[in-house]
Design a protein around this motif. Structure first.
Motif, PDB file in Angstrom:
ATOM      1  N   LYS A   1      79.556   3.688 -86.484  1.00  0.00           N
ATOM      2  CA  LYS A   1      78.855   3.787 -87.763  1.00  0.00           C
ATOM      3  C   LYS A   1      78.761   2.436 -88.459  1.00  0.00           C
ATOM      4  CE  LYS A   1      78.977   6.240 -92.198  1.00  0.00           C
ATOM      5  NZ  LYS A   1      79.722   7.255 -93.008  1.00  0.00           N
TER       6      LYS A   1
ATOM      7  N   ASN B   1      86.403   6.127 -81.315  1.00  0.00           N
ATOM      8  CA  ASN B   1      85.368   5.887 -82.314  1.00  0.00           C
ATOM      9  C   ASN B   1      85.851   6.340 -83.705  1.00  0.00           C
ATOM     10  OD1 ASN B   1      82.819   5.208 -83.337  1.00  0.00           O
ATOM     11  ND2 ASN B   1      82.011   7.255 -82.962  1.00  0.00           N
ATOM     12  N   GLN B   2      85.101   5.966 -84.728  1.00  0.00           N
ATOM     13  CA  GLN B   2      85.375   6.352 -86.119  1.00  0.00           C
ATOM     14  C   GLN B   2      86.723   5.822 -86.605  1.00  0.00           C
ATOM     15  OE1 GLN B   2      84.046  10.339 -87.219  1.00  0.00           O
ATOM     16  NE2 GLN B   2      83.247  10.664 -85.148  1.00  0.00           N
TER      17      GLN B   2
ATOM     18  N   ASP C   1      87.048   3.688 -88.775  1.00  0.00           N
ATOM     19  CA  ASP C   1      86.942   3.524 -90.231  1.00  0.00           C
ATOM     20  C   ASP C   1      87.524   4.723 -90.960  1.00  0.00           C
ATOM     21  OD1 ASP C   1      84.592   4.619 -88.850  1.00  0.00           O
ATOM     22  OD2 ASP C   1      83.785   4.982 -90.852  1.00  0.00           O
ATOM     23  N   ARG C   2      87.490   5.909 -90.322  1.00  0.00           N
ATOM     24  CA  ARG C   2      88.067   7.116 -90.908  1.00  0.00           C
ATOM     25  C   ARG C   2      89.522   7.293 -90.515  1.00  0.00           C
ATOM     26  NH1 ARG C   2      85.751  11.391 -88.409  1.00  0.00           N
ATOM     27  NH2 ARG C   2      86.763  12.778 -89.911  1.00  0.00           N
TER      28      ARG C   2
ATOM     29  N   GLY D   1      80.395  11.119 -81.787  1.00  0.00           N
ATOM     30  CA  GLY D   1      79.669   9.904 -82.148  1.00  0.00           C
ATOM     31  C   GLY D   1      78.981   9.221 -80.987  1.00  0.00           C
TER      32      GLY D   1
ATOM     33  N   SER E   1      84.025   1.413 -84.410  1.00  0.00           N
ATOM     34  CA  SER E   1      83.327   2.308 -85.329  1.00  0.00           C
ATOM     35  C   SER E   1      81.843   2.131 -85.072  1.00  0.00           C
ATOM     36  CB  SER E   1      83.646   1.984 -86.797  1.00  0.00           C
ATOM     37  OG  SER E   1      82.791   2.733 -87.657  1.00  0.00           O
TER      38      SER E   1
ATOM     39  N   ASP F   1      75.945  14.656 -88.137  1.00  0.00           N
ATOM     40  CA  ASP F   1      77.312  15.166 -88.195  1.00  0.00           C
ATOM     41  C   ASP F   1      77.295  16.669 -87.984  1.00  0.00           C
ATOM     42  OD1 ASP F   1      80.006  15.506 -88.565  1.00  0.00           O
ATOM     43  OD2 ASP F   1      79.950  15.310 -90.743  1.00  0.00           O
TER      44      ASP F   1
ATOM     45  N   ASP G   1      86.674  11.018 -81.070  1.00  0.00           N
ATOM     46  CA  ASP G   1      86.823  10.913 -82.522  1.00  0.00           C
ATOM     47  C   ASP G   1      88.273  10.556 -82.823  1.00  0.00           C
ATOM     48  OD1 ASP G   1      86.966  11.148 -85.255  1.00  0.00           O
ATOM     49  OD2 ASP G   1      86.323  13.240 -85.347  1.00  0.00           O
TER      50      ASP G   1
END
Length: 379
Positions: A345, A318-319, A321-322, A210, A343, A227, A286
């Protein structure tokens, strides 16, 4: 030159488990690499061995199984999740009567497809030629023919193999000289930034973590982000202004990967120099990856290889949210921010990244003003 896989090629993947950890993740990564290269994956051949077979890498029985799989699936190329020796690659191509691409060759092909800038194309070509040079060993029957003549065609009795090697050496020398000039230009730009007290920050991390998405968020740029592995190859730099701080030059670098070919690390030295000379590294990870610790270790290994292990580093998870995490930050024993959860994103936690840049900028400026010469003035 070698035949390279092209978009739409039907492929059979080959992966051997030698008992190392992370085998499944490595195989999944190979699938992603093949898809990124535009291949149509028809089948996967797996096996277990204590060590590689000297002739076919996979052993004669598994090689015959691979030949049958290529034929039955009407596939044109066998893609190995390993680096093959030149002799192993030639033996397999003769037996299979199909193209054989190892992991290094696949990554080089992806880089060749993705490079956009003049410098990026030069770096990829150099890496390809370095890889090819190890394959110019009686690879084809035409290399055994003697050629006479003078000048470009070579001296009396010079074989085609010797001629190919000589032309390759000349081209490699030309590419190295061009990249050295570009490196010198980058050095001048960095010295100019240092004199103006502009902090340099590089985004580093495993491919597809990311970095480019974060870069776009911070700089309001339109750098390509997707992605997929190696979505961005060419280093892009933008200036951004930190509230209550000052200007920062942020660079988005090429992503790293497990077993990143040494030829690529060497060829991309001019680009990776941004990381070596940076005042701060934002190591993007990630947070949702089950092998994130291994990926962190792989990135740090490459950073050490290029001489950037001394640069202060902040881990950016990062990420979130996932991963089901909340935005936040952690500090080390000296009170410096060492880890941030964000995040890119959704934008959650980006203010923490700006806070980190501002704090590091203040510390850097204080140190530079103490040690700088009288002609260094803040912008």
């Amino acid at each position: 030159m070698f035949d390279r896989p092209s978009g739409g090629d039907a492929a059979v993947l080959v992966s051997v488990d030698f008992g190392d950890s992370g085998y499944e993740e490595s195989l999944q990564e190979l699938r992603q690499l093949a898809i990124t290269a535009g291949m149509d994956i028809r089948a996967t051949i797996e096996g277990k061995r204590p060590k590689p077979d000297a002739k076919y890498f996979v052993g004669s029985g598994k090689a015959d199984e691979l030949a049958e799989s290529l034929k039955s699936h009407e596939a044109q190329v066998a893609v190995f999740n390993h680096d093959l020796s030149p002799s192993q690659q030639r033996n397999l191509e003769r037996l299979l009567e199909s193209r054989v691409v190892d992991r290094t060759g696949l990554i080089l092909d992806i880089f060749a497809q993705r490079a956009q800038s003049h410098e990026g194309k030069l770096q990829v070509e150099l890496a390809q030629l370095e890889h090819l040079s190890t394959r110019l060993v009686r690879g084809w029957t035409h290399l055994e023919r003697q050629k006479g003549g003078i000048g470009v065609r070579g001296g009396p009795g010079e074989t085609q193999l010797e001629l190919d090697r000589r032309m390759l050496r000349i081209r490699v020398k030309q590419l190295r000289e061009k990249l050295a000039k570009l490196k010198q230009q980058r050095g001048m730009q960095r010295r100019s930034r240092k004199r103006s007290l502009v902090m340099s920050v590089s985004l580093v991390g495993y491919t597809n973590a990311g970095k480019s998405t974060l870069f776009n968020r911070l700089t309001q740029s339109g750098v390509y982000a997707a992605d997929q592995l190696f979505a961005t190859l060419d280093t892009t730099s933008r200036k951004l202004y930190i509230p209550d701080g000052g200007p920062v030059v942020l660079s988005d670098t090429v992503g790293f990967i497990k077993h990143l070919p040494h030829a690529l690390v060497e060829a991309f030295g001019a680009t990776l120099e941004e990381a070596v000379q940076a005042d701060l590294l934002l190591h993007v990870v990630d947070a949702a990856s089950p092998v994130r610790d291994d990926q962190i270790a792989q990135v740090n290994k490459v950073l050490e290889e290029i001489g950037a292990e001394h640069v202060h580093q902040v881990l950016v998870l990062n990420q979130i949210d996932r991963a089901g995490l909340e935005p936040g930050l952690e500090r080390d024993e000296y009170g410096r921010i060492c880890r941030i959860r964000i995040s890119a994103k959704t934008g959650e936690g980006l203010e923490l990244v700006r806070q980190c840049l501002r704090e590091h900028q203040q510390m850097l400026f204080a140190h530079q003003l103490e040690t700088s010469s009288p002609d260094v003035v803040p912008t």
